[in-house]
Scaffold this motif. Structure first.
Motif, PDB file in Angstrom:
ATOM      1  N   UNK A   1      93.159 106.282   3.749  1.00  0.00           N
ATOM      2  CA  UNK A   1      92.376 106.705   2.615  1.00  0.00           C
ATOM      3  C   UNK A   1      91.008 106.047   2.723  1.00  0.00           C
ATOM      4  N   UNK A   2      89.954 106.810   2.533  1.00  0.00           N
ATOM      5  CA  UNK A   2      88.614 106.240   2.435  1.00  0.00           C
ATOM      6  C   UNK A   2      87.762 107.110   1.544  1.00  0.00           C
ATOM      7  N   UNK A   3      86.565 106.668   1.286  1.00  0.00           N
ATOM      8  CA  UNK A   3      85.696 107.362   0.343  1.00  0.00           C
ATOM      9  C   UNK A   3      85.401 108.796   0.783  1.00  0.00           C
ATOM     10  N   UNK A   4      85.307 109.047   2.071  1.00  0.00           N
ATOM     11  CA  UNK A   4      85.013 110.389   2.545  1.00  0.00           C
ATOM     12  C   UNK A   4      86.203 111.324   2.358  1.00  0.00           C
ATOM     13  N   UNK A   5      87.401 110.812   2.506  1.00  0.00           N
ATOM     14  CA  UNK A   5      88.597 111.641   2.421  1.00  0.00           C
ATOM     15  C   UNK A   5      88.992 111.914   0.975  1.00  0.00           C
ATOM     16  N   UNK A   6      88.642 111.045   0.056  1.00  0.00           N
ATOM     17  CA  UNK A   6      89.090 111.166  -1.322  1.00  0.00           C
ATOM     18  C   UNK A   6      87.939 110.816  -2.265  1.00  0.00           C
ATOM     19  N   UNK A   7      87.069 111.783  -2.563  1.00  0.00           N
ATOM     20  CA  UNK A   7      85.867 111.507  -3.355  1.00  0.00           C
ATOM     21  C   UNK A   7      86.079 110.762  -4.673  1.00  0.00           C
ATOM     22  N   UNK A   8      87.184 110.944  -5.400  1.00  0.00           N
ATOM     23  CA  UNK A   8      87.337 110.173  -6.635  1.00  0.00           C
ATOM     24  C   UNK A   8      87.312 108.660  -6.423  1.00  0.00           C
ATOM     25  N   UNK A   9      87.605 108.222  -5.214  1.00  0.00           N
ATOM     26  CA  UNK A   9      87.619 106.791  -4.939  1.00  0.00           C
ATOM     27  C   UNK A   9      86.303 106.287  -4.355  1.00  0.00           C
ATOM     28  N   UNK A  10      85.292 107.137  -4.289  1.00  0.00           N
ATOM     29  CA  UNK A  10      84.014 106.759  -3.675  1.00  0.00           C
ATOM     30  C   UNK A  10      83.422 105.515  -4.327  1.00  0.00           C
ATOM     31  N   UNK A  11      83.488 105.431  -5.651  1.00  0.00           N
ATOM     32  CA  UNK A  11      82.939 104.273  -6.353  1.00  0.00           C
ATOM     33  C   UNK A  11      83.662 102.991  -5.952  1.00  0.00           C
ATOM     34  N   UNK A  12      84.984 103.086  -5.804  1.00  0.00           N
ATOM     35  CA  UNK A  12      85.774 101.919  -5.423  1.00  0.00           C
ATOM     36  C   UNK A  12      85.363 101.430  -4.037  1.00  0.00           C
ATOM     37  N   UNK A  13      85.260 102.349  -3.083  1.00  0.00           N
ATOM     38  CA  UNK A  13      84.888 101.958  -1.720  1.00  0.00           C
ATOM     39  C   UNK A  13      83.463 101.427  -1.663  1.00  0.00           C
ATOM     40  N   UNK A  14      82.550 102.045  -2.405  1.00  0.00           N
ATOM     41  CA  UNK A  14      81.174 101.575  -2.415  1.00  0.00           C
ATOM     42  C   UNK A  14      81.104 100.160  -2.982  1.00  0.00           C
ATOM     43  N   UNK A  15      81.754  99.938  -4.117  1.00  0.00           N
ATOM     44  CA  UNK A  15      81.738  98.605  -4.735  1.00  0.00           C
ATOM     45  C   UNK A  15      82.455  97.592  -3.847  1.00  0.00           C
ATOM     46  N   UNK A  16      83.545  97.989  -3.265  1.00  0.00           N
ATOM     47  CA  UNK A  16      84.283  97.096  -2.378  1.00  0.00           C
ATOM     48  C   UNK A  16      83.457  96.664  -1.188  1.00  0.00           C
ATOM     49  N   UNK A  17      82.708  97.589  -0.614  1.00  0.00           N
ATOM     50  CA  UNK A  17      81.844  97.239   0.529  1.00  0.00           C
ATOM     51  C   UNK A  17      80.730  96.297   0.104  1.00  0.00           C
ATOM     52  N   UNK A  18      80.207  96.496  -1.102  1.00  0.00           N
ATOM     53  CA  UNK A  18      79.163  95.604  -1.606  1.00  0.00           C
ATOM     54  C   UNK A  18      79.679  94.171  -1.717  1.00  0.00           C
ATOM     55  N   UNK A  19      80.905  94.023  -2.156  1.00  0.00           N
ATOM     56  CA  UNK A  19      81.468  92.702  -2.413  1.00  0.00           C
ATOM     57  C   UNK A  19      82.105  92.096  -1.173  1.00  0.00           C
ATOM     58  N   UNK A  20      82.818  92.931  -0.400  1.00  0.00           N
ATOM     59  CA  UNK A  20      83.613  92.421   0.714  1.00  0.00           C
ATOM     60  C   UNK A  20      82.982  92.649   2.083  1.00  0.00           C
ATOM     61  N   UNK A  21      81.945  93.445   2.143  1.00  0.00           N
ATOM     62  CA  UNK A  21      81.295  93.726   3.417  1.00  0.00           C
ATOM     63  C   UNK A  21      81.570  95.138   3.897  1.00  0.00           C
ATOM     64  N   UNK A  22      80.768  95.575   4.849  1.00  0.00           N
ATOM     65  CA  UNK A  22      80.836  96.951   5.344  1.00  0.00           C
ATOM     66  C   UNK A  22      82.153  97.305   6.018  1.00  0.00           C
ATOM     67  N   UNK A  23      82.876  96.325   6.507  1.00  0.00           N
ATOM     68  CA  UNK A  23      84.127  96.570   7.239  1.00  0.00           C
ATOM     69  C   UNK A  23      85.352  96.397   6.342  1.00  0.00           C
ATOM     70  N   UNK A  24      85.203  96.639   5.056  1.00  0.00           N
ATOM     71  CA  UNK A  24      86.263  96.326   4.091  1.00  0.00           C
ATOM     72  C   UNK A  24      87.192  97.492   3.755  1.00  0.00           C
ATOM     73  N   UNK A  25      87.024  98.642   4.382  1.00  0.00           N
ATOM     74  CA  UNK A  25      87.809  99.810   3.988  1.00  0.00           C
ATOM     75  C   UNK A  25      89.320  99.569   4.016  1.00  0.00           C
ATOM     76  N   UNK A  26      89.825  98.890   5.023  1.00  0.00           N
ATOM     77  CA  UNK A  26      91.273  98.656   5.101  1.00  0.00           C
ATOM     78  C   UNK A  26      91.750  97.790   3.939  1.00  0.00           C
ATOM     79  N   UNK A  27      90.976  96.789   3.585  1.00  0.00           N
ATOM     80  CA  UNK A  27      91.343  95.910   2.468  1.00  0.00           C
ATOM     81  C   UNK A  27      91.285  96.686   1.153  1.00  0.00           C
ATOM     82  N   UNK A  28      90.279  97.523   1.002  1.00  0.00           N
ATOM     83  CA  UNK A  28      90.146  98.329  -0.210  1.00  0.00           C
ATOM     84  C   UNK A  28      91.318  99.304  -0.324  1.00  0.00           C
ATOM     85  N   UNK A  29      91.709  99.892   0.780  1.00  0.00           N
ATOM     86  CA  UNK A  29      92.865 100.792   0.788  1.00  0.00           C
ATOM     87  C   UNK A  29      94.122 100.049   0.365  1.00  0.00           C
TER      88      UNK A  29
END
Length: 74
Positions: A1-29
């Protein structure tokens, strides 16, 4: 799951990257899964993590806490 695959979660992934870094998608998932996809709970966790000295450690602790709670409910 990532922001591109599931637009409703775009805000979560964007905020997560801001806080955890650009490579945070797996942690956010993982965080989303730990909270059963409940976006508000994930955003709350990220907001608190942003105030911590080690945001990734805080998020990982939250993931583990949610997993333990889930095991107790089963």
């Amino acid at each position: 799951m990532n922001a591109d695959a599931d637009p409703p979660f775009a805000e979560v992934y964007q905020r997560g990257r801001e806080i955890l870094g650009d490579e945070a998608d797996a942690v956010i998932t993982e965080l989303l899964a730990a909270h059963d996809g409940y976006v508000d709970a994930v955003l709350d966790t990220l907001a608190v993590a942003a105030e911590e000295s080690d945001p990734r450690q805080y998020v990982q602790m939250d993931i583990e806490t949610e997993a333990a709670a889930r095991r107790r409910r089963q």
